[in-house]
Motif scaffolding. Structure first.
Motif, mmCIF file in Angstrom:
data_model
loop_
_atom_site.group_PDB
_atom_site.id
_atom_site.type_symbol
_atom_site.label_atom_id
_atom_site.label_comp_id
_atom_site.label_asym_id
_atom_site.label_seq_id
_atom_site.Cartn_x
_atom_site.Cartn_y
_atom_site.Cartn_z
ATOM 1 N N SER A 228 63.459 82.734 51.861
ATOM 2 C CA SER A 228 62.224 82.478 51.196
ATOM 3 C C SER A 228 61.282 81.326 51.658
ATOM 4 N N TRP A 231 59.025 83.206 54.296
ATOM 5 C CA TRP A 231 58.214 84.099 53.329
ATOM 6 C C TRP A 231 57.001 83.560 52.873
ATOM 7 N N LEU A 232 57.269 82.404 52.154
ATOM 8 C CA LEU A 232 56.337 81.469 51.545
ATOM 9 C C LEU A 232 55.141 81.000 52.599
ATOM 10 N N ALA A 234 54.654 82.182 55.719
ATOM 11 C CA ALA A 234 54.121 83.319 55.973
ATOM 12 C C ALA A 234 52.636 83.949 55.152
ATOM 13 N N THR A 235 53.019 83.498 54.008
ATOM 14 C CA THR A 235 52.096 84.006 52.920
ATOM 15 C C THR A 235 50.882 82.950 52.765
ATOM 16 N N LEU A 236 51.439 81.875 52.741
ATOM 17 C CA LEU A 236 50.392 80.681 52.536
ATOM 18 C C LEU A 236 49.587 80.349 53.978
#
Length: 361
Positions: A228, A231-232, A234-236
């Motif tokens: 998680s 993922w965060l 990579a997203t932000l």
């Protein structure tokens, strides 16, 4: 809250505090082999958040139903430990660095005045700041949790509309980390007030507890916390995510908070009629629980200092065990003082409120 369930929550509090210690003391300069259960440290902080929300809702429902009582108790609880912890951390770091500076390679040391002031005000994690309180890495979570106490007080003790507006403005002033982590703390509040889980039968409650335990085990076995976080990021984007600090784990933390709530909901029902075995160990559990806040806030500077002073052989388990024993002994001695000052400070605050014409119940 039933007596047996209250003891259970204290047992959880003690276990979570020690898991945080295991996580931080899993250092190769202290132990060449990886410590068992040392991967549960961040998850234990999530447990503390849920537990905090649950307990705070309980005390405002049963004991601290007027804001002077609540304010005096919460301020005394927090600052009776955080203020000594800040200055004891400085002393421990000074001793440890003088003996073995290499141990402190990843600890903050500069800008002493700024770090002390921000730590005293519990503003280390506001907006894009993440100011470490010297070697005391766990201090960050108290800087978040304290402001949840404040926001919750605004909602509970002010008129409903004004309270929610004031809490929202406070959250905006504190920044994204506080907003992202708030649902975890609030899950404990919701669980306390939610009536549906209390109507579950014994079998359903037992299934809920079993599912929570399996879920928590699988959560770590599958590395959902690390996933998680990545993922965060990579997203932000790495640049933005770095400002979130420990809130980078928030997506996985939401799932973990749900599992913790399932455990608490099931155990509350199960212990309502069959918690005699916990009452038998109430005294030692309560005694240990009285030290957990001091243990949580001071274990890192203490074990770093004792590691530096002893300078033992990490290949031998006795080094870690000796450091741990000295750390725990130090915590017990310090907690006696912090707990005593807690009640004196609470009495002084209540007397101050009374002198100003604000009466507590």
């Amino acid at each position: 809250m039933g007596r047996s369930f209250s003891i259970y929550l204290d047992l959880i509090r003690v276990s979570a505090a020690f898991l945080v210690y295991l996580y931080h003391s899993n250092q190769r300069f202290l132990s060449e082999t990886e410590l068992p259960f040392s991967g549960y440290g961040h998850s234990a902080v999530v447990v503390f958040f849920v537990l905090s929300g649950f307990v705070i809702r309980h005390v405002t429902d049963t004991k601290e139903m007027h804001w002077p009582d609540y304010a005096a108790s919460r301020i005394a609880r927090i600052f009776s430990v955080t203020v000594p912890a800040i200055f004891l951390t400085l002393i421990c770091d000074a001793i440890g660095r003088a003996v073995e500076p290499a141990i402190y390679a990843h600890s903050a040391s500069g800008q002493v005045l700024a770090r002390v002031v921000l730590s005293l005000l519990l503003l280390n994690e506001v907006w894009l700041m993440s100011v470490m309180s010297f070697s005391n890495l766990p201090f960050w979570s108290i800087c978040v949790e304290f402001w949840y106490y404040a926001a919750f007080a605004l909602v509970v003790f002010l008129p409903r509309r004004k309270g929610w507006v004031a809490a929202a403005l406070l959250a905006l002033g504190l920044g994204p980390k506080f907003i992202l982590l708030a649902p975890i703390w609030c899950s404990g509040v919701v669980l306390y007030r939610w009536r549906w889980p209390r109507r579950l039968g014994r079998r359903s409650s037992l299934a809920l507890v079993a599912l929570s335990l399996v879920g928590i085990w699988q959560f770590h076995a599958w590395g959902i916390d690390a996933w998680s976080c990545e993922w965060l990021k990579a997203t932000l984007g790495q640049d933005r995510a770095q400002y979130l600090g420990f809130a980078n784990y928030v997506v996985g933390d939401y799932l973990l908070a749900l599992l913790v709530c399932m455990n608490f909901a099931g155990m509350r029902n199960l212990l309502a009629g069959a918690g005699g075995w916990l009452i038998a160990v109430e005294r030692p559990v309560r005694l240990l629980a009285a030290c957990t806040f001091t243990l949580y806030l001071l274990h890192m500077p203490l074990f770093l200092m004792w590691s530096a002073v002893l300078r033992g052989n990490p290949a031998q388990p006795w080094y870690w065990l000796t450091v741990t024993g000295l750390m725990l002994a130090s915590v017990v001695l310090i907690s006696r003082q912090t707990e005593a000052h807690r009640y004196r400070l609470r009495g002084w605050l209540l007397a101050l409120f009374a002198r100003r014409g604000v009466m507590a119940a």
